[in-house]
Enzyme design. Structure first.
Site, PDB file in Angstrom:
ATOM      1  N   ARG A  47       0.849  -1.201   0.000  1.00 49.93           N
ATOM      2  CA  ARG A  47       0.000   0.000   0.000  1.00 49.93           C
ATOM      3  C   ARG A  47       0.881   1.247   0.000  1.00 49.93           C
ATOM      4  NH1 ARG A  47      -1.591   1.630   4.693  1.00 49.93           N
ATOM      5  NH2 ARG A  47      -2.236  -0.411   5.449  1.00 49.93           N
ATOM      6  N   TYR A  99     -17.478  16.352 -14.702  1.00 47.30           N
ATOM      7  CA  TYR A  99     -17.959  14.968 -14.708  1.00 47.30           C
ATOM      8  C   TYR A  99     -18.914  14.779 -13.512  1.00 47.30           C
ATOM      9  CZ  TYR A  99     -17.782   9.986 -13.673  1.00 47.30           C
ATOM     10  OH  TYR A  99     -18.123   8.699 -13.367  1.00 47.30           O
ATOM     11  N   ASP A 171      -8.466  19.018 -14.372  1.00 51.55           N
ATOM     12  CA  ASP A 171      -8.725  17.640 -14.778  1.00 51.55           C
ATOM     13  C   ASP A 171      -8.398  17.557 -16.270  1.00 51.55           C
ATOM     14  OD1 ASP A 171      -9.838  15.254 -15.703  1.00 51.55           O
ATOM     15  OD2 ASP A 171     -11.432  15.265 -14.194  1.00 51.55           O
ATOM     16  N   LYS A 196      -9.041   6.354 -18.917  1.00 50.76           N
ATOM     17  CA  LYS A 196      -9.478   6.802 -20.234  1.00 50.76           C
ATOM     18  C   LYS A 196      -8.332   6.741 -21.242  1.00 50.76           C
ATOM     19  CE  LYS A 196     -13.488   7.592 -18.261  1.00 50.76           C
ATOM     20  NZ  LYS A 196     -13.287   7.768 -16.863  1.00 50.76           N
TER      21      LYS A 196
HETATM   22  N1  PLP Z   1     -12.741  13.025 -14.684  1.00 58.90           N
HETATM   23  C1  PLP Z   1     -13.337  12.900 -15.882  1.00 58.90           C
HETATM   24  C2  PLP Z   1     -13.250  14.019 -16.872  1.00 58.90           C
HETATM   25  C3  PLP Z   1     -14.068  11.738 -16.190  1.00 58.90           C
HETATM   26  O1  PLP Z   1     -14.670  11.634 -17.390  1.00 58.90           O
HETATM   27  C4  PLP Z   1     -14.138  10.701 -15.222  1.00 58.90           C
HETATM   28  C5  PLP Z   1     -14.894   9.467 -15.495  1.00 58.90           C
HETATM   29  O2  PLP Z   1     -15.606   9.349 -16.476  1.00 58.90           O
HETATM   30  C6  PLP Z   1     -13.515  10.870 -13.994  1.00 58.90           C
HETATM   31  C7  PLP Z   1     -12.808  12.037 -13.763  1.00 58.90           C
HETATM   32  C8  PLP Z   1     -13.565   9.798 -12.938  1.00 58.90           C
HETATM   33  O3  PLP Z   1     -12.645   8.795 -13.231  1.00 58.90           O
HETATM   34  P1  PLP Z   1     -12.814   7.250 -12.802  1.00 58.90           P
HETATM   35  O4  PLP Z   1     -14.016   6.713 -13.507  1.00 58.90           O
HETATM   36  O5  PLP Z   1     -11.513   6.644 -13.232  1.00 58.90           O
HETATM   37  O6  PLP Z   1     -12.989   7.229 -11.322  1.00 58.90           O
END
Ligand code: PLP
Length: 387
Positions: A47, A99, A171, A196
């Site tokens: 961890r 998101y 982000d 992604k």
């Molecule tokens: N940020 C964006 C722009 C996203 O599209 C997503 C998920 O679709 C996330 C964060 C969250 O990521 P995760 O699904 O890996 O937890």
């Protein structure tokens, strides 16, 4: 080194034991110690440290041109841990069209622990300026946004945040460091859903925070270990494998999306299209200035939920699924899927209508994608029988 060279080599030297050119998956939960309090190579428990995870952290922080990387079990774990560095009473300005999961964790988890949030359209600098308070510690921006692809001026936002004693976090999931490097534009922190484009093959879930500030990095490392939302070594290895082809994948996503957006923009059955690469996009110039590509996400409004359903269910190459950024093309319905946790009135305000469809354009042959989309548009009932 150049971007592609770093993507392939940074943090990924050949294995010192065997010369294997692919970094091993250190699939272990613990490490033998040479004596009490004498860990052999500094590794004690997985961890806290894992060599495959360290390699992934070094790789992505190099690509974002930052000093430090901290990996997490998901994008949401990364975002939530970043919010955990704040104190009760601290104020966060957040892009209104983030998101849905980011909105949910802010509104339904961290508000209860005393953080306050203002959700504003960060593409309008004067709204951000107005929302800043002496308690604002973080400006959290998604650019382009998910799913209506609004673009915010990262350099100007860094100036505003710093002037008020706050940090700017971006982000960068949609753009990846191949197209956009927020740290070079003045941001303090970059977060990713590595699920992604960075992984790119839809076969793991992960997240990352990268930054230069060593003090904040130490706090994040502490939280990574103390809270324990860590990725397993196999997932880190999958991300390391995927990122090696990031440059060629992103170029193909971008090429395919530009062509598809051009065709969709000219189709009368599409009432609205969101894609920063189109000259008609309200922040097209800014998108061109601060990023070197427009990415692979296009959102279209086809007028109603019935039309959206007919369109999505007729697609054959585009798969109906949550997520984005993989080599395969995906389609989703933000109002009922990715953004279902955003209240309905807020959704409408943001443009997330029942007729909105989000396309994650993959790297298949563009002819197949065009045929698929044109065929599905032909199935929209409104188009068949105009009133
Ligand atoms: N940020 C964006 C722009 C996203 O599209 C997503 C998920 O679709 C996330 C964060 C969250 O990521 P995760 O699904 O890996 O937890």
């Amino acid at each position: 080194m150049g971007f592609s060279t770093d993507a392939i080599h940074a943090g990924q030297p050949s294995d010192p034991l065997t010369g294997a050119v692919t970094l091993p998956i250190y699939q272990t939960s613990t490490y033998q110690q040479d004596g009490l309090g004498r860990p052999r190579r500094g590794f004690e428990y997985a961890r806290t440290q894992n060599p495959t995870r360290l390699a992934w952290e070094e790789n992505l922080s190099t690509l974002e041109r930052a000093r430090h990387g901290v990996a997490f079990a998901s994008g949401m774990a990364a975002i939530s841990t970043l919010l955990q560095t704040l104190q009760p009473g601290d104020h966060v300005i957040c892009t209104d069209n983030v998101y849905g999961g980011t909105y949910r964790v802010a509104d339904r988890v961290w508000r209860d622990f005393g953080l306050t949030f203002s959700f504003v359209d960060t593409s309008q600098l004067e709204l951000v300026e107005k929302a800043l308070t002496p308690r604002t510690k973080l400006v959290f921006v998604e650019s382009p946004t998910n799913p209506v692809l609004r673009v915010s001026d990262l350099q100007a936002l860094a100036g505003l945040a710093h002037g008020a004693g706050a940090r700017l976090a971006v982000d960068n999931t949609f753009m990846t460091p191949f197209f956009q490097r927020p740290i070079e534009l003045g941001a303090d922190i970059v977060v990713h859903s590595t699920t992604k484009y960075l992984n790119g093959h839809s076969d793991m879930v992960g997240g990352m925070i990268v930054l230069n500030d060593s003090e904040l990095f130490e706090r994040l490392k502490f939280l990574q270990n103390a809270v324990g939302a860590v990725p397993g070594p196999f997932d880190c290895w999958l991300a390391l494998r995927g990122v090696k082809t990031l440059a060629v994948r992103m170029m193909q996503h971008d090429r395919n999306a530009r062509e598809l957006a051009r065709v969709l923009a000219a189709d009368a059955r599409v009432s609205k299209i969101y894609y920063p690469g189109l000259a008609a996009h309200p922040q097209h110039e800014l998108a061109t200035k601060q990023a070197s590509g427009y990415g692979g996400i296009i959102s279209i409004d086809v007028g109603s939920e019935a039309n959206a359903r007919a369109f999505m269910e007729s697609l054959r190459v585009f798969l109906l699924a949550e997520s984005l950024g993989g080599v395969e093309s995906l389609v989703c319905h933000p109002a009922s899927m990715t953004h279902a946790s955003v209240p309905p009135d807020k959704r409408l305000q943001l443009g997330i209508t029942p007729g909105l469809v989000r396309l994650s354009v993959g790297i298949e042959d563009i002819e197949d994608l065009l045929r698929d989309v044109n065929g599905a548009l032909g199935k929209i009932p409104a188009a068949k029988s105009p009133v």
